[in-house]
Design a protein around this motif. Structure first.
Motif, PDB file in Angstrom:
ATOM      1  N   GLU A 261     -27.811 -18.786   9.143  1.00 35.83           N
ATOM      2  CA  GLU A 261     -27.251 -17.640   9.881  1.00 35.83           C
ATOM      3  C   GLU A 261     -27.585 -16.521   8.787  1.00 35.83           C
ATOM      4  O   GLU A 261     -27.447 -16.457   7.626  1.00 35.83           O
ATOM      5  CB  GLU A 261     -25.986 -17.828  10.009  1.00 35.83           C
ATOM      6  CG  GLU A 261     -25.413 -18.969  10.947  1.00 35.83           C
ATOM      7  CD  GLU A 261     -26.105 -18.881  12.235  1.00 35.83           C
ATOM      8  OE1 GLU A 261     -26.626 -19.812  12.513  1.00 35.83           O
ATOM      9  OE2 GLU A 261     -26.130 -18.103  13.023  1.00 35.83           O
ATOM     10  N   HIS A 262     -28.201 -15.295   9.395  1.00 33.14           N
ATOM     11  CA  HIS A 262     -28.566 -14.322   8.716  1.00 33.14           C
ATOM     12  C   HIS A 262     -29.866 -14.535   8.037  1.00 33.14           C
ATOM     13  O   HIS A 262     -30.942 -13.853   8.466  1.00 33.14           O
ATOM     14  CB  HIS A 262     -27.463 -13.758   7.762  1.00 33.14           C
ATOM     15  CG  HIS A 262     -26.071 -13.682   8.448  1.00 33.14           C
ATOM     16  ND1 HIS A 262     -25.827 -13.069   9.474  1.00 33.14           N
ATOM     17  CD2 HIS A 262     -25.001 -14.369   8.011  1.00 33.14           C
ATOM     18  CE1 HIS A 262     -24.403 -13.262   9.608  1.00 33.14           C
ATOM     19  NE2 HIS A 262     -24.029 -14.019   8.752  1.00 33.14           N
ATOM     20  N   CYS A 263     -30.123 -15.110   7.004  1.00 32.38           N
ATOM     21  CA  CYS A 263     -31.475 -15.482   6.258  1.00 32.38           C
ATOM     22  C   CYS A 263     -31.990 -14.203   6.116  1.00 32.38           C
ATOM     23  O   CYS A 263     -33.282 -14.217   6.375  1.00 32.38           O
ATOM     24  CB  CYS A 263     -32.249 -16.361   7.457  1.00 32.38           C
ATOM     25  SG  CYS A 263     -33.340 -17.376   6.483  1.00 32.38           S
TER      26      CYS A 263
ATOM     27  N   ALA B 208     -21.760 -26.374  13.446  1.00 27.05           N
ATOM     28  CA  ALA B 208     -20.596 -26.378  12.289  1.00 27.05           C
ATOM     29  C   ALA B 208     -21.012 -25.296  11.251  1.00 27.05           C
ATOM     30  O   ALA B 208     -22.298 -25.109  11.028  1.00 27.05           O
ATOM     31  CB  ALA B 208     -20.809 -27.630  11.921  1.00 27.05           C
ATOM     32  N   LYS B 209     -19.990 -24.440  11.240  1.00 28.82           N
ATOM     33  CA  LYS B 209     -20.396 -23.086  10.306  1.00 28.82           C
ATOM     34  C   LYS B 209     -19.858 -23.526   8.783  1.00 28.82           C
ATOM     35  O   LYS B 209     -18.695 -24.204   8.648  1.00 28.82           O
ATOM     36  CB  LYS B 209     -19.514 -22.130  10.724  1.00 28.82           C
ATOM     37  CG  LYS B 209     -19.520 -20.727  10.164  1.00 28.82           C
ATOM     38  CD  LYS B 209     -21.261 -19.985  10.250  1.00 28.82           C
ATOM     39  CE  LYS B 209     -21.299 -18.903   9.461  1.00 28.82           C
ATOM     40  NZ  LYS B 209     -20.755 -17.785  10.511  1.00 28.82           N
ATOM     41  N   LEU B 210     -20.420 -23.132   7.827  1.00 26.23           N
ATOM     42  CA  LEU B 210     -20.040 -22.931   6.494  1.00 26.23           C
ATOM     43  C   LEU B 210     -20.627 -21.472   6.062  1.00 26.23           C
ATOM     44  O   LEU B 210     -21.652 -21.086   6.236  1.00 26.23           O
ATOM     45  CB  LEU B 210     -20.670 -24.036   5.495  1.00 26.23           C
ATOM     46  CG  LEU B 210     -20.526 -25.629   5.780  1.00 26.23           C
ATOM     47  CD1 LEU B 210     -21.587 -26.333   5.506  1.00 26.23           C
ATOM     48  CD2 LEU B 210     -19.029 -25.817   5.037  1.00 26.23           C
TER      49      LEU B 210
ATOM     50  N   SER C 114     -26.212  -9.815  16.979  1.00 28.60           N
ATOM     51  CA  SER C 114     -25.540  -8.621  16.036  1.00 28.60           C
ATOM     52  C   SER C 114     -24.359  -9.037  15.106  1.00 28.60           C
ATOM     53  O   SER C 114     -24.260  -8.212  14.398  1.00 28.60           O
ATOM     54  CB  SER C 114     -24.605  -7.942  17.232  1.00 28.60           C
ATOM     55  OG  SER C 114     -23.692  -8.674  17.663  1.00 28.60           O
ATOM     56  N   ASP C 115     -24.075 -10.208  15.331  1.00 32.15           N
ATOM     57  CA  ASP C 115     -22.644 -10.619  14.336  1.00 32.15           C
ATOM     58  C   ASP C 115     -21.712  -9.629  14.639  1.00 32.15           C
ATOM     59  O   ASP C 115     -20.699  -9.640  13.720  1.00 32.15           O
ATOM     60  CB  ASP C 115     -23.353 -10.452  12.833  1.00 32.15           C
ATOM     61  CG  ASP C 115     -22.348 -11.240  11.839  1.00 32.15           C
ATOM     62  OD1 ASP C 115     -21.401 -12.115  12.067  1.00 32.15           O
ATOM     63  OD2 ASP C 115     -22.311 -11.150  10.739  1.00 32.15           O
ATOM     64  N   ALA C 116     -21.527  -9.012  15.737  1.00 34.69           N
ATOM     65  CA  ALA C 116     -20.439  -8.114  15.873  1.00 34.69           C
ATOM     66  C   ALA C 116     -19.086  -8.901  15.673  1.00 34.69           C
ATOM     67  O   ALA C 116     -19.121 -10.097  16.009  1.00 34.69           O
ATOM     68  CB  ALA C 116     -20.446  -7.846  17.656  1.00 34.69           C
TER      69      ALA C 116
ATOM     70  N   ALA D  46     -27.204 -14.628  19.792  1.00 32.09           N
ATOM     71  CA  ALA D  46     -27.112 -15.722  18.978  1.00 32.09           C
ATOM     72  C   ALA D  46     -25.994 -15.921  18.095  1.00 32.09           C
ATOM     73  O   ALA D  46     -25.865 -17.089  17.480  1.00 32.09           O
ATOM     74  CB  ALA D  46     -28.545 -16.213  18.574  1.00 32.09           C
ATOM     75  N   HIS D  47     -25.272 -14.668  17.782  1.00 28.16           N
ATOM     76  CA  HIS D  47     -24.352 -14.890  16.761  1.00 28.16           C
ATOM     77  C   HIS D  47     -23.539 -13.739  16.598  1.00 28.16           C
ATOM     78  O   HIS D  47     -23.897 -12.527  16.240  1.00 28.16           O
ATOM     79  CB  HIS D  47     -25.206 -14.972  14.926  1.00 28.16           C
ATOM     80  CG  HIS D  47     -24.098 -15.036  14.016  1.00 28.16           C
ATOM     81  ND1 HIS D  47     -24.204 -15.942  13.049  1.00 28.16           N
ATOM     82  CD2 HIS D  47     -22.987 -14.267  13.678  1.00 28.16           C
ATOM     83  CE1 HIS D  47     -23.401 -15.767  12.137  1.00 28.16           C
ATOM     84  NE2 HIS D  47     -22.642 -14.500  12.565  1.00 28.16           N
ATOM     85  N   LEU D  48     -22.328 -14.061  17.160  1.00 30.53           N
ATOM     86  CA  LEU D  48     -21.389 -13.024  16.877  1.00 30.53           C
ATOM     87  C   LEU D  48     -19.968 -13.692  16.948  1.00 30.53           C
ATOM     88  O   LEU D  48     -19.953 -15.062  17.041  1.00 30.53           O
ATOM     89  CB  LEU D  48     -21.439 -12.017  18.262  1.00 30.53           C
ATOM     90  CG  LEU D  48     -21.440 -12.263  19.509  1.00 30.53           C
ATOM     91  CD1 LEU D  48     -20.252 -13.110  20.034  1.00 30.53           C
ATOM     92  CD2 LEU D  48     -21.601 -11.029  20.540  1.00 30.53           C
ATOM     93  N   HIS D  49     -18.905 -12.718  16.924  1.00 28.91           N
ATOM     94  CA  HIS D  49     -17.645 -13.381  16.991  1.00 28.91           C
ATOM     95  C   HIS D  49     -16.801 -12.512  18.050  1.00 28.91           C
ATOM     96  O   HIS D  49     -16.199 -11.746  17.987  1.00 28.91           O
ATOM     97  CB  HIS D  49     -17.015 -12.888  15.415  1.00 28.91           C
ATOM     98  CG  HIS D  49     -17.792 -13.459  14.446  1.00 28.91           C
ATOM     99  ND1 HIS D  49     -17.668 -14.728  13.767  1.00 28.91           N
ATOM    100  CD2 HIS D  49     -18.896 -12.935  13.677  1.00 28.91           C
ATOM    101  CE1 HIS D  49     -18.461 -15.104  12.575  1.00 28.91           C
ATOM    102  NE2 HIS D  49     -19.289 -13.929  12.885  1.00 28.91           N
ATOM    103  N   LEU D  50     -16.767 -13.663  19.076  1.00 28.31           N
ATOM    104  CA  LEU D  50     -16.491 -13.166  20.432  1.00 28.31           C
ATOM    105  C   LEU D  50     -14.749 -12.924  20.294  1.00 28.31           C
ATOM    106  O   LEU D  50     -14.263 -11.832  20.650  1.00 28.31           O
ATOM    107  CB  LEU D  50     -16.624 -14.205  21.406  1.00 28.31           C
ATOM    108  CG  LEU D  50     -16.390 -13.766  22.797  1.00 28.31           C
ATOM    109  CD1 LEU D  50     -17.462 -12.701  23.402  1.00 28.31           C
ATOM    110  CD2 LEU D  50     -16.524 -14.708  23.831  1.00 28.31           C
TER     111      LEU D  50
ATOM    112  N   ASP E  91     -20.186 -18.097  19.548  1.00 28.30           N
ATOM    113  CA  ASP E  91     -19.156 -17.558  18.573  1.00 28.30           C
ATOM    114  C   ASP E  91     -19.314 -18.313  17.176  1.00 28.30           C
ATOM    115  O   ASP E  91     -19.163 -19.287  17.341  1.00 28.30           O
ATOM    116  CB  ASP E  91     -17.685 -17.912  19.378  1.00 28.30           C
ATOM    117  CG  ASP E  91     -16.629 -17.095  18.479  1.00 28.30           C
ATOM    118  OD1 ASP E  91     -16.096 -16.071  18.748  1.00 28.30           O
ATOM    119  OD2 ASP E  91     -16.563 -17.521  17.221  1.00 28.30           O
ATOM    120  N   ALA E  92     -19.696 -17.339  16.152  1.00 25.73           N
ATOM    121  CA  ALA E  92     -20.278 -18.020  14.868  1.00 25.73           C
ATOM    122  C   ALA E  92     -19.094 -18.844  14.091  1.00 25.73           C
ATOM    123  O   ALA E  92     -19.482 -19.091  12.940  1.00 25.73           O
ATOM    124  CB  ALA E  92     -20.838 -16.912  14.368  1.00 25.73           C
ATOM    125  N   ALA E  93     -17.908 -18.736  14.546  1.00 28.57           N
ATOM    126  CA  ALA E  93     -17.000 -19.502  13.528  1.00 28.57           C
ATOM    127  C   ALA E  93     -15.624 -19.644  14.146  1.00 28.57           C
ATOM    128  O   ALA E  93     -14.467 -19.137  13.847  1.00 28.57           O
ATOM    129  CB  ALA E  93     -16.778 -18.622  12.195  1.00 28.57           C
TER     130      ALA E  93
HETATM  131 ZN   LIG Z   1     -21.057 -13.838  11.529  1.00 27.65          ZN
END
Ligand SMILES: [Zn+2]
Length: 539
Positions: free
Chosen positions: A375-377, A289-291, A438-440, A66-70, A227-229
């Motif tokens: 995100e993360h929290c 939308a990411k901040l 994973s936030d990979a 649910a959250h990584l940086h492809l 893709d988280a950003a």
């Molecule tokens: Zn991230």
């Protein structure tokens, strides 16, 4: 009668937390046709049905990170990998890797690396500018710590970035100095000086990176990611690359797009070109939308109310925005219709985000049903969790952080805060549908280590971190599938194996429900991945 195109038989198929298990599954075209006993499903076989014998192995709905940086993950596959599992255990290791890279890179060419964790190094410190200069005097060197919130650079990189000993610290970051001299360490927005001048990969290189990382994820049993950003490093060129990859069939799996919305980001321009919430292009769907509102607990930059126990006395981390400014961005993106996906790790940052989302609630733009995400929290209090549940604001935690960084959290924050961090059980019981991710490349994409952590709450070093937060394996899979699908508004299509759902299936090398947790962590592999009924990995 409709025949099945593919039948899975003879295993333990986890259909979903409510649906339970079946021995066999029938797929017709891209969809699940039925599940049941071997006998029941065998009746759906026709002359050309492919039968996959699970032979006692387990299968689940396709996993969703649910959250990584492809894109970063794909590009990083071409950089020096300094992650702990590669055996990077000392400054010498890092220096010899940089030395080797310098030997094969023309003078002046950039040497980039990522993934080192100074706490896993024998010296328990970052490499210094002088050390990097000693092995690569003629190349700019930039090495990102595993968290992505800290980096070290050598003199050539500092020179190109225009950083001198006199450069003031930017707001929301710093340039470390000792006795007035640069040490090489850059934090948060201090890194931007270098990041902003790094040579940009071409669009083709970015498309290739998306494809490479996507195939890699398929091989680990994932059928979707966020893709988280998008746009964080190379601006609109990244948006173009994702659009191109999707249009030219080079996006191997589903991507929920989260557009980078910090000042200088791509959110506004993406909205202008019509990339709005609910639009899609092949496997690419918009969007969030990411901040970024704070840093990370591992690098002592997450914004926390009580000081860290390590580092500078009294340090409570970094807030990226003044509250009023952040709340303005939150309201704007909320009213543009995007799902908010806001990075906040420490309780002070979480408070800033929560109060901002609550304040953006209005009759014309209610927040109910919008599934805004934090995100993360990682470090929230009971009151904040209750407010999230009441408002329908969802966490996007990374259980794997407890595995990779859990021991560091104990050092940095103390045992009490470390054991209550990333409270998966608490989130699940509060109805907060915790997705798993994973936030990979921050942490490994390896789903088995992530599942292991959810089930055991043990760190890599073996420390038990909050026994009461453990999940059953079924619950952990629920987080990795149905909750992750929910986080992307996709729960009616993916995340469970019910009739009519997309036939996204992961087949493992073992019966994961009957092996010890250590076997799950160390030995289990993904044998086969099906996406829309097609075998896209293994087989
Ligand atoms: Zn991230």
């Amino acid at each position: 009668m409709q025949h099945a195109d593919t039948i899975l038989t003879g295993g333990r198929i986890f259909l979903g937390l409510e649906e339970g298990e079946a021995e066999a599954l029938a797929i017709a075209g891209s969809r699940v046709l039925a599940s049941g006993s071997n006998e029941e499903i065998r009746t759906l076989a026709g002359p050309s049905t492919r039968v996959i014998d699970l032979a006692g192995r387990a299968a689940t709905p396709g996993l969703i990170d649910a959250h990584l940086h492809l894109l970063t993950l794909g590009l990083g596959m071409g950089e020096i990998n300094l992650r702990p599992e590669t055996g990077t255990s000392s400054i010498d290791h890092i220096l010899s890797a940089v030395h080797d890279a310098a030997a094969r890179t023309p003078p002046g060419g950039w040497i980039k690396g990522r993934g080192y964790d100074h706490n896993e190094l024998a010296e328990r410190r970052h490499p210094t500018l002088a050390e990097l200069d000693s092995v690569a005097p003629d190349h700019p060197v930039f090495l990102e710590r595993t968290c992505g919130h800290l980096a070290v650079a050598n003199s050539a990189a500092m020179r190109l970035a225009g950083i001198t000993r006199k450069t003031p610290d930017p707001a929301g970051g710093f340039i470390e100095r000792r006795d007035g001299e640069l040490t090489g360490l850059l934090a948060e927005r201090g890194m931007r000086f270098v990041v902003d001048i790094l040579p940009k990969p071409s669009r083709d290189e970015m498309v290739a990176a998306i494809e490479r990382a996507g195939r890699f994820m398929l091989s680990q049993g994932f059928t979707g990611v966020m893709d988280a950003a998008i746009g964080m490093n190379f601006g609109e060129a990244e948006v173009d690359a994702f659009e191109t990859a999707a249009r030219t069939d080079r996006m191997p799996l589903d991507v929920w797009a989260c557009l980078y919305g910090d000042p200088g980001g791509v959110l506004e321009s993406a909205w202008e070109r019509g990339l709005r919430f609910g639009t899609s292009n092949g496997r690419l769907r918009y969007g969030a939308a990411k901040l970024f509102t704070d840093g990370s607990a591992g690098s002592l930059t997450a914004a926390v109310s009580l000081p860290y126990l390590a580092g500078e006395p009294g340090n409570t981390g970094v807030l990226c925005f003044k509250t009023e400014e952040l709340h303005g961005h939150i309201r704007r993106f909320h009213e543009l219709g995007y799902q908010l996906a806001i990075h906040a790790i420490g309780d002070v940052a979480i408070e800033q985000v929560l109060s901002g989302i609550e304040a953006a609630d209005s009759a014309a733009h209610p927040i109910a049903g919008r599934r805004h995400r934090i995100e993360h929290c990682g470090y929230l209090d009971a009151g904040q969790m209750a407010r999230m549940a009441a408002a329908g604001i969802y966490p996007a935690p990374q259980p794997i952080f407890m595995y990779e960084f859990g021991d560091l959290y104990v050092t940095n924050l103390g045992s009490e805060r470390a054991t209550t961090a990333y409270p998966m059980r608490g989130f699940l019981d509060a109805g907060l549908m915790p997705s798993a991710s994973s936030d990979a490349p921050v942490a490994t994409t390896d789903p088995f280590k992530n599942l292991y952590t959810m089930v055991t709450r043990r760190s890599r070093g073996g420390t038990l971190l909050g026994e009461d937060q453990r999940l059953s394996l079924q619950e952990a899979l629920h987080c990795y599938t149905a909750c992750s699908a929910f986080s992307q508004f996709a729960e009616h299509e993916v995340g469970r194996l019910a009739p009519g759902m997309r036939a996204n299936v992961t087949i493992f090398s073992h019966d994961i429900f009957s092996v010890p947790a250590e076997v799950l962590r160390d030995d289990v592999r993904c044998d086969m991945t099906l996406l829309d009924g097609d075998v896209v990995h293994g087989g």
